[in-house]
Design a protein around this motif. Structure first.
Motif, PDB file in Angstrom:
ATOM      1  N   GLU A  34       0.778  -1.127  -0.037  1.00 43.80           N
ATOM      2  CA  GLU A  34       0.062  -0.019   0.012  1.00 43.80           C
ATOM      3  C   GLU A  34       0.849   1.563  -0.008  1.00 43.80           C
ATOM      4  OE1 GLU A  34      -0.503  -2.585   1.784  1.00 43.80           O
ATOM      5  OE2 GLU A  34      -2.511  -2.968   2.381  1.00 43.80           O
ATOM      6  N   TYR A  35       1.880   1.252   0.834  1.00 34.41           N
ATOM      7  CA  TYR A  35       2.642   2.412   0.953  1.00 34.41           C
ATOM      8  C   TYR A  35       4.177   2.307   0.339  1.00 34.41           C
ATOM      9  CZ  TYR A  35      -0.871   3.660   4.060  1.00 34.41           C
ATOM     10  OH  TYR A  35      -2.075   3.509   4.498  1.00 34.41           O
ATOM     11  N   MET A  36       4.036   1.358  -0.771  1.00 38.99           N
ATOM     12  CA  MET A  36       5.561   1.335  -1.287  1.00 38.99           C
ATOM     13  C   MET A  36       5.273   1.564  -2.948  1.00 38.99           C
ATOM     14  SD  MET A  36       6.812  -2.097   0.446  1.00 38.99           S
ATOM     15  CE  MET A  36       6.073  -2.501   2.181  1.00 38.99           C
ATOM     16  N   PRO A  37       5.360   2.862  -3.305  1.00 33.01           N
ATOM     17  CA  PRO A  37       5.067   2.947  -4.867  1.00 33.01           C
ATOM     18  C   PRO A  37       6.246   2.761  -5.808  1.00 33.01           C
ATOM     19  CG  PRO A  37       5.303   4.938  -3.607  1.00 33.01           C
ATOM     20  CD  PRO A  37       5.409   4.049  -2.503  1.00 33.01           C
ATOM     21  N   THR A  38       7.533   2.530  -5.326  1.00 33.43           N
ATOM     22  CA  THR A  38       8.539   2.367  -5.848  1.00 33.43           C
ATOM     23  C   THR A  38       9.424   1.135  -5.628  1.00 33.43           C
ATOM     24  OG1 THR A  38      10.170   3.616  -4.467  1.00 33.43           O
ATOM     25  CG2 THR A  38       8.699   5.043  -6.085  1.00 33.43           C
ATOM     26  N   GLU A  39      10.182   0.587  -6.656  1.00 29.17           N
ATOM     27  CA  GLU A  39      10.826  -0.624  -6.473  1.00 29.17           C
ATOM     28  C   GLU A  39      11.947  -0.279  -5.413  1.00 29.17           C
ATOM     29  OE1 GLU A  39      10.093  -2.135 -10.928  1.00 29.17           O
ATOM     30  OE2 GLU A  39      11.987  -1.187 -10.422  1.00 29.17           O
ATOM     31  N   LYS A  40      12.436   0.807  -5.427  1.00 29.29           N
ATOM     32  CA  LYS A  40      13.522   1.301  -4.364  1.00 29.29           C
ATOM     33  C   LYS A  40      12.764   1.035  -2.809  1.00 29.29           C
ATOM     34  CE  LYS A  40      17.330   1.607  -7.007  1.00 29.29           C
ATOM     35  NZ  LYS A  40      18.116   0.813  -6.700  1.00 29.29           N
ATOM     36  N   GLN A  41      11.615   1.417  -2.973  1.00 28.72           N
ATOM     37  CA  GLN A  41      11.184   1.440  -1.531  1.00 28.72           C
ATOM     38  C   GLN A  41      10.802  -0.016  -1.105  1.00 28.72           C
ATOM     39  OE1 GLN A  41       7.983   4.187  -0.918  1.00 28.72           O
ATOM     40  NE2 GLN A  41       7.521   3.738   1.499  1.00 28.72           N
ATOM     41  N   VAL A  42      10.440  -0.699  -1.928  1.00 29.40           N
ATOM     42  CA  VAL A  42      10.266  -2.278  -1.711  1.00 29.40           C
ATOM     43  C   VAL A  42      11.645  -2.779  -1.132  1.00 29.40           C
ATOM     44  CG1 VAL A  42       9.793  -4.505  -2.672  1.00 29.40           C
ATOM     45  CG2 VAL A  42       8.253  -2.582  -3.326  1.00 29.40           C
ATOM     46  N   GLU A  43      12.551  -2.406  -1.884  1.00 31.10           N
ATOM     47  CA  GLU A  43      14.009  -2.907  -1.608  1.00 31.10           C
ATOM     48  C   GLU A  43      14.465  -2.563  -0.020  1.00 31.10           C
ATOM     49  OE1 GLU A  43      16.195  -3.347  -5.884  1.00 31.10           O
ATOM     50  OE2 GLU A  43      16.737  -1.502  -4.476  1.00 31.10           O
ATOM     51  N   TYR A  44      13.899  -1.176   0.172  1.00 33.22           N
ATOM     52  CA  TYR A  44      14.324  -0.812   1.590  1.00 33.22           C
ATOM     53  C   TYR A  44      13.434  -1.478   2.614  1.00 33.22           C
ATOM     54  CZ  TYR A  44      15.092   2.795   5.286  1.00 33.22           C
ATOM     55  OH  TYR A  44      15.312   3.614   6.205  1.00 33.22           O
ATOM     56  N   MET A  45      12.484  -1.816   2.387  1.00 35.02           N
ATOM     57  CA  MET A  45      11.590  -2.521   3.430  1.00 35.02           C
ATOM     58  C   MET A  45      11.771  -4.132   3.233  1.00 35.02           C
ATOM     59  SD  MET A  45       9.799   0.032   4.426  1.00 35.02           S
ATOM     60  CE  MET A  45       8.471  -0.531   5.626  1.00 35.02           C
ATOM     61  N   MET A  46      12.549  -4.488   2.399  1.00 37.20           N
ATOM     62  CA  MET A  46      12.697  -5.872   2.364  1.00 37.20           C
ATOM     63  C   MET A  46      14.032  -6.236   2.974  1.00 37.20           C
ATOM     64  SD  MET A  46      13.235  -8.058  -1.385  1.00 37.20           S
ATOM     65  CE  MET A  46      13.470  -9.865  -1.425  1.00 37.20           C
ATOM     66  N   PHE A  47      15.104  -5.372   2.689  1.00 36.90           N
ATOM     67  CA  PHE A  47      16.416  -5.432   3.236  1.00 36.90           C
ATOM     68  C   PHE A  47      16.830  -4.686   4.476  1.00 36.90           C
ATOM     69  CE2 PHE A  47      16.673  -7.335  -0.911  1.00 36.90           C
ATOM     70  CZ  PHE A  47      17.607  -8.345  -0.887  1.00 36.90           C
ATOM     71  N   PRO A  48      17.385  -5.101   5.377  1.00 39.35           N
ATOM     72  CA  PRO A  48      17.921  -6.300   5.521  1.00 39.35           C
ATOM     73  C   PRO A  48      17.276  -7.600   6.197  1.00 39.35           C
ATOM     74  CG  PRO A  48      18.587  -4.809   7.554  1.00 39.35           C
ATOM     75  CD  PRO A  48      17.776  -4.358   6.467  1.00 39.35           C
ATOM     76  N   ARG A  49      15.704  -7.175   6.501  1.00 38.55           N
ATOM     77  CA  ARG A  49      14.951  -8.039   7.144  1.00 38.55           C
ATOM     78  C   ARG A  49      15.010  -9.347   6.394  1.00 38.55           C
ATOM     79  NH1 ARG A  49      10.205  -4.045   9.241  1.00 38.55           N
ATOM     80  NH2 ARG A  49      10.393  -3.386   6.895  1.00 38.55           N
ATOM     81  N   VAL A  50      14.799  -9.484   5.080  1.00 37.81           N
ATOM     82  CA  VAL A  50      14.697 -10.955   4.349  1.00 37.81           C
ATOM     83  C   VAL A  50      16.149 -11.633   4.799  1.00 37.81           C
ATOM     84  CG1 VAL A  50      16.042  -9.925   2.238  1.00 37.81           C
ATOM     85  CG2 VAL A  50      14.547 -11.935   2.164  1.00 37.81           C
ATOM     86  N   LEU A  51      17.156 -10.854   5.026  1.00 38.84           N
ATOM     87  CA  LEU A  51      18.486 -12.049   5.405  1.00 38.84           C
ATOM     88  C   LEU A  51      18.043 -12.664   6.763  1.00 38.84           C
ATOM     89  CD1 LEU A  51      21.260  -8.996   4.938  1.00 38.84           C
ATOM     90  CD2 LEU A  51      20.228 -10.651   3.179  1.00 38.84           C
ATOM     91  N   ALA A  52      17.419 -11.773   7.592  1.00 46.88           N
ATOM     92  CA  ALA A  52      16.974 -12.657   8.853  1.00 46.88           C
ATOM     93  C   ALA A  52      16.207 -13.760   8.356  1.00 46.88           C
ATOM     94  CB  ALA A  52      16.289 -11.640   9.773  1.00 46.88           C
TER      95      ALA A  52
END
Length: 770
Positions: free
Chosen positions: A489-507
């Motif tokens: 909902e609050y991720m209009p750009t691909e860069k923002q998806v990456e920001y929310m994904m990393f580094p938590r996806v590493l965990a």
């Protein structure tokens, strides 16, 4: 050794000097080997089961060959292309020194592998290509990060001699991406899959249909592309912001079937299974906008332009099932996955309750209510998919009204759904909001990108154990694994998806792969810091909160202190207690005996700022340091700082309800007793409640208060408000040791509101006693 130049004139050198030089050089190489051990044993993510560094190294250059048969074509070709495309090194088909892919049928787990590097060869052993592919990912992480973007300019590279024996803990290791709220390019979807492959994650859950947009081409129903794929405008700001404002811009699109085939094939080459999600019966407003007869009213509606849950859902008519079976037929042609995700979550029953067709069907099928009608709906779809050789996954609401016979449950509203399903011998996938929702804020900094709410820092993600304690060893076998979710909902750009994904996806990758007894957050955070360089080379926009100061109030006996810390302990924290620029090196917790404003920041050895300035005001009111009891625990997703957090002198954020200070309770009346330790003059009690109704959060309408042993003897009404924060201050003239408060939950959310029919949340901030 570029930093040392020895100009030795052996004719003038004594035997003693030669011996000293020999010892010194030996010392240098010992230090170098020690450093190599530290680097290479601690850089792989997710952490392998066993690593054993050996003496020596393998020189990877143009003289090296690569040997494999057809059983390992994907993994071997991936590694070959990775090396050759990103460096000046070309591999021969066969040479004196080789990278060998060897089939080892004694390795039982199909995803297990052994990677052995020695000076003469590199051996990758596995029973399957998938296991060998994961070995290649570990080998990849032993190579310089410049290989990731093709900037490695040398014609050889030194790979340390090492033996890695490895296997995953869980067979399902997934990440989810919602493309209904916001849509992303095919190239980005592939980049997303690449990241999963690097981290040995094997499942991409692709959320393709939503109220706000239908994102997959269905040839039999062209209006899904013409109407359902596009909304007229999009909400600006947060849903809780009032009044709602919109950008006035048409938004949307869809993935063609050819694009879907390309993505699925791309994922297959990386041993990632793509599971499509076609939401039903809820989250279907966009589809009903295209074909109104799919709804209960038959009225024309539009794809949703704001976020939330909507009342228009599929009507369980035969024509609706015909439509869904046709859609699923085309979906199954595109996705060979065993599982099809059918959603099943957040389906309001309002339309069904007032629909003659639905009520007749309930009577005809002998169903008890609309919840059993949803179970009937899900079972119909499951039966159809089972007849095509497929299985369903659904969100944990599919438990309501009875679970479809062969369904796998994706538990998101906590872990209770997983426990219930596993005890019924159903497989489950763990993805609770408390640890797996990456649309939540990951830092308490006020300048973080806008998010839906919540608070899920890296360490909390890492602490997740997918096996609930309530399950027996036999029941625990039904836990297939875990998944991180990205709702956009609050991720209009691909860069923002990456920001929310990393580094938590590493965990999340380490949760799914690494055995619990091998996990250690300090070790993990060190590896994440090193991994930042690889993410930089991959052009991934990750969040870096390693240099952010965090604070914690500590009560021990009658002493109250405030502890400062940072995720990394490599640098000093400077602080001040008078609101000025930090000027003292922090060594011990700060004594709290008066109100103060603490400022702190991480500085490196050159006293250069490394992180953002931390500021915390502490209000030393009469309740700070008191004892407190609550009749119910806060919800696991919103525990704040526990009960003591209500009287620790720290108020929660004005913008968010999910930080360390707000406590969240779902549907409970909250009874609080505060013991001040002695009779105390009390002139006022104040607090505030969050009122973000779009997130199902409602301020209470009443609070009861009492003192000492008199019980609850007065009530204070709280006026209804649309404000996001509702303050409450009660003026008093009391002398008392104990304060009793009862905060009554709002109750059931009324029809027409987000979350209608569900219990409301209550969020409570600091209770200030003066």
């Amino acid at each position: 050794m570029d930093c040392l130049i020895f100009r030795a004139q052996y004719t003038k050198m004594t035997i003693k000097k030669l011996l000293l030089l020999s010892v010194f050089i030996s010392f240098l190489f010992t230090c170098k080997e020690s450093t190599t051990i530290k680097i290479f044993e601690n850089q792989i993510l997710p952490k392998p089961q066993k690593t054993n560094l050996q003496k020596g190294a393998f020189i990877l250059d143009a003289s090296v060959g690569i040997e494999f048969d057809n059983d390992f074509s994907i993994s071997a070709n991936f590694l070959k292309n990775y090396i050759e495309s990103n460096s000046g090194i070309s591999l021969n088909s066969k040479a004196n020194r080789n990278i060998k892919f060897i089939k080892d049928s004694s390795i039982i787990n199909p995803e297990s592998y052994t990677l052995s590097v020695n000076p003469s060869e590199i051996e990758i052993k596995s029973a399957t290509d998938q296991g060998a592919f994961y070995a290649a990912q570990s080998l990849r992480q032993l190579l310089p990060v410049e290989f990731e973007n093709g900037t490695y300019a040398k014609n050889e590279v030194t790979v340390p001699s090492i033996i890695i024996e490895d296997a995953p803990q869980f067979k399902y290791r997934g990440m989810h991406l919602d493309v209904g709220r916001h849509m992303y390019s095919v190239d980005f979807i592939k980049k997303y899959i690449d990241a999963l492959a690097l981290l040995k994650m094997n499942t991409f859950h692709w959320h393709l249909t939503e109220d706000q947009g239908w994102r997959i081409e269905i040839k039999k129903y062209p209006k899904l592309q013409e109407i359902a794929a596009y909304r007229s405008e999009t909400l600006i700001g947060h849903y809780s912001d009032q009044p709602h404002q919109f950008d006035g811009k048409r938004y949307g699109g869809y993935y063609t079937q050819e694009e879907v085939k390309d993505i699925v094939a791309y994922a297959k080459e990386r041993h990632v299974t793509v599971i499509p999600e076609i939401e039903l019966p809820g989250h279907s407003q966009a589809a009903i906008a295209a074909y109104p007869e799919l709804g209960c009213t038959g009225e024309q509606i539009e794809p949703a332009t704001k976020w939330g849950v909507f009342e228009d859902i599929y009507c369980p008519k035969e024509s609706t099932f015909d439509f869904l079976e046709d859609v699923l037929d085309e979906v199954m042609e595109l996705f060979p996955s065993e599982y099809i995700h059918i959603g099943g979550d957040e389906a309001p029953k309002t339309r069904w309750k007032h629909c003659n067709n639905c009520q007749v069907l309930i009577q005809k099928e002998g169903l008890k209510d609309e919840h059993e009608l949803q179970s009937y709906f899900i079972s119909r779809i499951e039966t159809y998919l089972n007849s095509k050789g497929r299985q369903i996954i659904g969100w944990d609401e599919i438990l309501e009204g009875g679970l479809a016979p062969n369904a796998t449950v994706m538990s998101w509203r906590g872990i209770n759904g997983a426990i219930e399903a596993a005890k019924q011998n159903h497989d489950v996938i763990m993805t609770p909001t408390s640890h797996c929702y990456f649309d939540y804020y990951q830092s308490e900094n006020e300048d973080e990108p806008l998010a839906i709410g919540g608070f899920l820092p890296l360490e909390k993600v890492y602490s997740f154990n997918p096996i609930p304690e309530e399950l027996t060893a036999e029941e625990a076998k039904h836990v297939l694994g875990a998944q991180g979710n990205i709702w956009t909902e609050y991720m209009p750009t691909e860069k923002q998806v990456e920001y929310m994904m990393f580094p938590r996806v590493l965990a999340m990758s380490e949760i799914g792969w690494t055995q619990p007894d091998l996990k250690d957050y300090s070790d993990f955070s060190n590896r994440v810091e090193q991994f930042h360089k690889r993410l930089d080379a991959l052009d991934i926009n990750y969040a870096n909160h390693f240099y952010e100061v965090e604070g914690e109030m500590i009560k021990k006996d009658s002493t109250i202190t405030y502890k400062l810390s940072a995720p990394t302990n490599k640098h000093d924290i400077y602080y001040s207690t008078n609101g000025e620029t930090p000027n003292k090196i922090y060594k011990n917790p700060i004594t709290i005996d008066t109100s103060m404003t603490i400022k702190a920041q991480v500085y490196d050895a050159a006293v250069i700022e490394k992180g953002k300035l931390f500021t915390q005001h502490i209000n030393y009111h009469k309740g700070v340091g008191a004892s407190i009891k609550i009749n119910v625990e806060p919800h696991k997703s919103y525990p704040g700082s526990g009960a003591n957090g209500l009287i620790n002198g720290i108020s929660g954020s004005n913008k968010r309800y999910g930080d360390k200070e707000w406590l969240g309770f779902w549907g409970d009346d909250v009874e609080i007793t505060i013991d001040l330790g002695k009779e105390t003059e009390i002139n006022s009690i104040e607090t505030r409640f969050h009122n973000g109704q779009g997130q199902w959060i409602y301020a209470p309408t009443e609070i009861e208060i009492g003192f000492d042993a008199h019980g609850l003897d007065s009530k204070t009404k709280i006026p209804m408000s649309n404000d996001i924060l509702v303050p409450l201050k009660i003026e008093l003239n009391e002398n008392s040791r104990k304060i009793h408060l009862k905060i009554k939950n709002y109750g059931i959310i009324p029809e027409g509101k987000q979350g209608a029919g569900h219990k409301a949340w209550t969020f409570i901030d600091e209770i200030i006693i003066n």
